[in-house]
Scaffold this active site. Structure first.
Site, PDB file in Angstrom:
ATOM      1  N   LYS A  56      70.544  25.111  68.326  1.00  0.00           N
ATOM      2  CA  LYS A  56      70.003  26.092  67.375  1.00  0.00           C
ATOM      3  C   LYS A  56      68.481  25.915  67.284  1.00  0.00           C
ATOM      4  O   LYS A  56      67.983  24.782  67.323  1.00  0.00           O
ATOM      5  CB  LYS A  56      70.655  25.873  66.004  1.00  0.00           C
ATOM      6  CG  LYS A  56      70.261  26.894  64.945  1.00  0.00           C
ATOM      7  CD  LYS A  56      71.081  26.670  63.676  1.00  0.00           C
ATOM      8  CE  LYS A  56      70.735  27.656  62.585  1.00  0.00           C
ATOM      9  NZ  LYS A  56      71.561  27.453  61.365  1.00  0.00           N
ATOM     10  N   SER A 131      74.159  31.456  59.699  1.00  0.00           N
ATOM     11  CA  SER A 131      72.946  31.672  60.452  1.00  0.00           C
ATOM     12  C   SER A 131      73.021  31.181  61.909  1.00  0.00           C
ATOM     13  O   SER A 131      72.220  31.613  62.733  1.00  0.00           O
ATOM     14  CB  SER A 131      71.768  30.991  59.738  1.00  0.00           C
ATOM     15  OG  SER A 131      71.968  29.605  59.624  1.00  0.00           O
ATOM     16  N   SER A 155      76.768  27.941  57.522  1.00  0.00           N
ATOM     17  CA  SER A 155      76.202  28.518  58.750  1.00  0.00           C
ATOM     18  C   SER A 155      76.733  27.977  60.066  1.00  0.00           C
ATOM     19  O   SER A 155      76.412  28.512  61.116  1.00  0.00           O
ATOM     20  CB  SER A 155      74.690  28.358  58.745  1.00  0.00           C
ATOM     21  OG  SER A 155      74.139  29.343  57.923  1.00  0.00           O
TER      22      SER A 155
HETATM   23  N1  GLN Z   1      74.224  32.197  54.282  1.00  0.00           N
HETATM   24  C1  GLN Z   1      73.737  31.055  53.568  1.00  0.00           C
HETATM   25  C2  GLN Z   1      72.270  31.224  53.264  1.00  0.00           C
HETATM   26  O1  GLN Z   1      71.738  32.206  53.635  1.00  0.00           O
HETATM   27  C3  GLN Z   1      73.995  29.814  54.337  1.00  0.00           C
HETATM   28  C4  GLN Z   1      72.989  29.524  55.353  1.00  0.00           C
HETATM   29  C5  GLN Z   1      73.207  28.217  56.057  1.00  0.00           C
HETATM   30  O2  GLN Z   1      74.260  27.584  55.943  1.00  0.00           O
HETATM   31  N2  GLN Z   1      72.157  27.792  56.746  1.00  0.00           N
HETATM   32  O3  GLN Z   1      71.659  30.419  52.652  1.00  0.00           O
END
Ligand code: GLN
Length: 456
Positions: A56, A131, A155
């Site tokens: 990532k 994400s 995410s």
């Molecule tokens: N969707 C969540 C956020 O926007 C989780 C993101 C994540 O786990 N990095 O914060």
């Protein structure tokens, strides 16, 4: 695609062949945009000669342009390796390709990346989740042996569920955050995204362990889980009934089939309820935004990446941040700064911390009676691009995953079936802190049962 377990048996020449083969496949599946290199039409970034693992774009790899899929970090070149990368290299694995993601890991759809969107390999009009959408799409499309993502509120688990692969979030502190761009430091964990449960355990074993440069890293020797996997052990599994009832009908049906299969295989199922998940959402978005607003002050145009043309320092900060950050990141910085401001600190931030404490105690209570908790991963299957234009609607994607980060517990999402449109459905197991062995054992048991075709 060859699994990680199989790849670990290859010799040097075979690994070189695998890498070449992978590059061709990546080129063939260019339209998916799982890798930033596919979106930019550039050669895949590589480091070292081991088994290729997709990374990532928020994990430091020496010499790579690690950007958090943001405009503000264009031009930044990582000067060191994250601990997970050094651990991988020490085990014959090598970082290969920058996986696309939501900007600064904020989001649930990978639509907010500076580079453009990643498509869900199962249906190109749907999001891959986020994400870590690029990591999950790469594994699901057969263009990565395995991948690393980061999970602050879901995410790793949510995109894995949307794409039909396995995603695991370790206990907070088990995998070092050294070299992971901080979003919300008390919630972030790096986790594996893989083709199956055993590969997740293998990759977790490789990246876990104490790091003295990371004060939040658990100070204890890592005990391997992948060589002790035992899917025969009978577990008590607590199903969170109110979560299940709230989910989409098709998710409910497939999850209930999986529960029945677990029961038939000899596991004990008990039913529990948890407080309305709207409290998790509220607490999470206050805490995560507060921590992000503090962490992101470092992106000022002086130290990293992009710097806007300007005539004085103040204007430089202002222009660099205005031009560099996308809309969602700005929204979180504003929200975080607001909840930390002196007049509102008690009303929002302190209250959110109390809610966090309550959420943790609910888990502790249930896990004193059960080995594992079972919930859906997401309320729906992968949605179409552009369908969640209201940020709050997007935040609701995380209702089943974020409480796990607030409590610091380990969790895994694995595929348990598909909906009527053939889109993957996942289930989530949640374990006790440092209970990764039981977590993987339970997940492997469910995977085996379903693969035998006894249900779903
Ligand atoms: N969707 C969540 C956020 O926007 C989780 C993101 C994540 O786990 N990095 O914060």
């Amino acid at each position: 695609m060859i699994t990680l377990k199989e790849a670990l048996k290859l010799n040097k020449d075979e690994i070189a062949e695998l890498r070449e083969d992978l590059k061709k496949k990546i080129e063939d599946k260019k339209e998916i945009g799982a890798y930033i290199e596919q979106l930019q039409d550039t050669n895949i970034a590589e480091f070292g000669e081991g088994i290729p693992i997709a990374i990532k774009d928020n994990i430091q790899v020496t010499g790579w342009n690690v950007t958090n899929a943001s405009n503000i970090l264009q031009g930044y070149v990582a000067p060191y390796n994250a601990t997970v990368i050094d651990n991988m290299l020490a085990h014959g694995l090598a970082p290969f390709g920058r996986a696309n993601c939501d900007e600064f890991a904020m989001g649930s759809s990978t639509e907010s990346s500076f580079y453009g969107k990643t498509l869900n390999p199962h249906n190109h009009s749907c999001v891959p989740g986020g994400s870590s959408g690029g990591s999950a799409a790469a594994v699901a499309a057969g263009i990565a042996v395995a991948a690393l993502g980061s999970d602050t509120g879901g995410s790793v688990r949510q995109p894995a569920a949307f794409c039909g692969c396995v995603g695991m979030k370790p206990t907070y502190g088990k995998v070092s955050r050294y070299g992971l761009a901080s979003y919300s430091s008390s919630l972030d964990q790096i986790g594996p995204i893989t083709q199956n449960v055993e590969d997740a355990a293998i990759l977790y074993d490789i990246i876990a362990g104490h790091e003295k440069l990371d004060s939040t890293s658990a100070n204890e020797a890592h005990e391997k889980v992948s060589d002790k996997l035992n899917c025969e052990r009978k577990l008590t599994i607590a199903v969170i009934e109110n979560y299940l009832e709230e989910a989409d009908d098709e998710i409910k049906k497939v999850t209930k089939n999986a529960i029945k299969a677990l029961e038939d295989a000899g596991h004990k199922i008990i039913y529990k309820n948890m407080a309305n998940s709207k409290y998790d959402i509220a607490a999470y978005y206050v805490i995560a935004a507060a921590e992000a607003s503090a962490n992101f002050s470092r992106y000022d145009g002086v130290r990293y990446g992009n710097r806007a043309d300007s005539t004085n320092l103040k204007e430089m900060y202002f222009k660099t941040r205005s031009e560099g950050f996308g809309e969602e990141v700005k929204r979180r910085i504003l929200l975080g700064t607001f909840v930390l401001s002196s007049g509102y600190y008690d009303a929002y931030y302190i209250k959110a911390q109390k809610a966090r404490h309550f959420i943790k105690s609910q888990f502790e209570e249930i896990l004193s009676e059960a080995d594992l908790i079972l919930t859906p991963v997401t309320p729906t299957t992968a949605f179409e691009f552009g369908s969640k234009s209201d940020p709050l609607e997007m935040y609701l994607q995380d209702i089943y995953t974020i409480s796990v980060n607030l409590a610091g517990l380990p969790a895994i999402s694995l595929p348990i079936g598909v909906d009527s449109k053939n889109m993957p459905i996942g289930a989530q197991f949640i374990g006790q802190a440092y209970g990764e062995q039981v977590l993987f054992d339970g997940a492997l048991s469910l995977e085996n049962i379903l693969n035998k075709g006894e249900t779903v």
